[in-house]
Design an enzyme around this catalytic site. Structure first.
Site: not given
Ligand code: S3P
Length: 430
Positions: A25, A30, A97, A125, A169, A171, A317, A390
């Site tokens: 995923k 990306r 997210g 969130r 993070s 993300q 995760d 999850r």
């Molecule tokens: C992710 C980063 C993580 C993870 C999310 C996917 C990603 O989140 O929990 O399921 O693919 O960059 P955070 O960056 O908020 O920790």
């Protein structure tokens, strides 16, 4: 897909066979977003079947990019950043997210306004973590209480920033790198501890120059990306549920083929190996930038341990599953430094502790983690997924090794990452 309000999982006799889990995923998000702003066609094989990734594709379409999908093959016709168009509709990220946070960086440099919305969970969130850097680049951002969806970003010319992530993070790192690609000057991201590096790898695969050092990443603005062809490895986080099932159910042996083995994602396997779990990892010989390989797992007597510090972003995760496995260890599993779990699709510390107690386990909850003592036999019971994919999947696995049936409320949310999860589980269990 399952639509029933509840799903009963009965104890399993064994877990056996050879399976492949669907495409990753995190990587799929990306590649789809970078394909949308690259020049030329991008073809992605084994694209994740996850509902979250479908949200990303829909948002990309709403930005005027042509996306075709035939099952797990996705084709994107990118026309560069300048090919993005003002969306006529809101960008609906659903439960995802990653979609909204990554895309906040992608639209930061566009000459138009984009509004992100999401479901009830995503709307709770925090977005301040991306709002702050995106504003520093020079874009305008409005959000409910300056932290939550709906969030409107008015893009414009950007100037590079030197940004230290306040929390580890991937993300946020991704949002900063995506905006940095469009900014004047060199953007630097500094991480407190390393998080998954799929963005750095994908950017390089699209032809961007990215300089990485110990916990820093630098990207020059104004680089053009070139479309390319990709094959997404199986999702290591999806594989983790099956690994856990085979470890905990007696007389099991399971082979997982074509799993992503990027070291920033395989902490789950390495920690369990440290705990004497019988997990064999066989990397494929022609591993590319995103390594893949096979995992063979057998029923194991697991020691238990404390997990915290730099390990946390790597296993973030997988912590619900690790915590549940704690009941099957000799000494228990203690998780610390993981307060971020409270900001996931549900408050995962609370969700795990509540459900484990329903299944008769003792659990100690901390602000930043939990302790699950070992040598506990779960009993059957009715648990809640809390609308969190999850949590649904981790407790489905618990049902395989509990003493009685485990009923999961709202099990269908598993489709957020893994629509075929329950079917695959039925395939390997007896
Ligand atoms: C992710 C980063 C993580 C993870 C999310 C996917 C990603 O989140 O929990 O399921 O693919 O960059 P955070 O960056 O908020 O920790």
């Amino acid at each position: 897909m399952i639509d029933a309000d509840t799903l009963e999982i009965t104890p399993a006799l064994t877990i056996a066979g050879t399976i492949s889990v669907p495409g990753d995923k995190a990587i799929s998000h990306r590649l789809a977003m970078l394909g949308a702003v690259a020049r030329g066609s991008t073809v992605i094989h084994n694209f994740a079947e996850s509902a979250d990734c479908a949200s990303t594709l829909e948002c990309v379409r709403r930005l005027g990019v042509t996306v075709e999908r035939d099952q797990n093959i996705v084709r994107i016709e990118g026309r560069g950043f300048s090919g993005l168009q003002k969306p006529a509709l809101e960008l609906d990220a659903g439960n995802s997210g990653s979609t909204v946070r990554f895309m906040s960086g992608l639209v930061a440099g566009t000459p138009f306004e984009s509004t992100f919305v999401g479901d009830a969970s995503l709307s709770r969130r925090p977005m301040k973590r991306v709002i702050d850097p995106v504003r520093r680049f020079g874009a305008k951002v409005q959000a409910r209480d300056d932290n939550f969806l709906p969030m409107t970003i008015t893009g414009g010319p950007l100037s590079a920033i030197d940004f230290t992530l306040p929390i580890a993070s991937a993300q946020v790192k991704t949002a900063v790198l995506f905006a940095g690609l469009q900014a004047r000057g060199t953007t630097i991201v500094r991480e407190p501890v390393q998080s998954r590096n799929h963005t750095e790898i994908a950017l390089a695969q699209f032809g961007a120059r990215v300089r990485t050092g110990p916990n820093t990443i630098e990207i020059d603005g104004g680089q053009e990306l070139r479309g390319s062809e990709f094959s997404v490895p199986g999702d290591a986080s999806s594989a983790a549920f099956f690994v856990a099932a085979a470890l905990a159910v007696p007389n099991s042996k399971l082979r997982l083929a074509n799993v992503g083995l990027n070291p920033t994602r395989t902490g789950f396997l390495r920690l369990l190996q440290e705990m004497q779990a019988k997990i064999e990892i066989v990397p494929a010989s022609d591993t590319g930038a995103e390594p893949v390989g096979e995992i063979v797992v057998e029923t194991s007597n697991i020691a238990g341990m404390e997990i915290g510090g730099h390990w946390i972003p790597n296993v973030i995760d997988e912590i619900p599953m690790l915590a549940i496995l704690g009941t099957r260890t000799r000494n228990g599993i203690r998780i610390r430094d993981a307060a971020e779990l409270r900001a996931k699709e549900s408050d995962r510390i609370h969700s795990v502790a509540t459900n484990l107690r329903v299944l008769g386990a003792r659990v100690e909850e901390y602000p930043d983690g939990l302790f699950v003592p070992g040598q506990q036999r779960l009993v059957g019971g009715v648990v809640d997924s809390f609308g969190d994919h999850r949590i649904a999947m981790a407790f489905a696995v618990a049902g395989l090794f509990a003493a009685g049936p485990v009923v999961i409320k709202d099990p269908a949310c598993a489709a957020v990452s893994f629509p075929s999860f329950y079917d695959l589980l039925n395939q390997v269990r007896a």
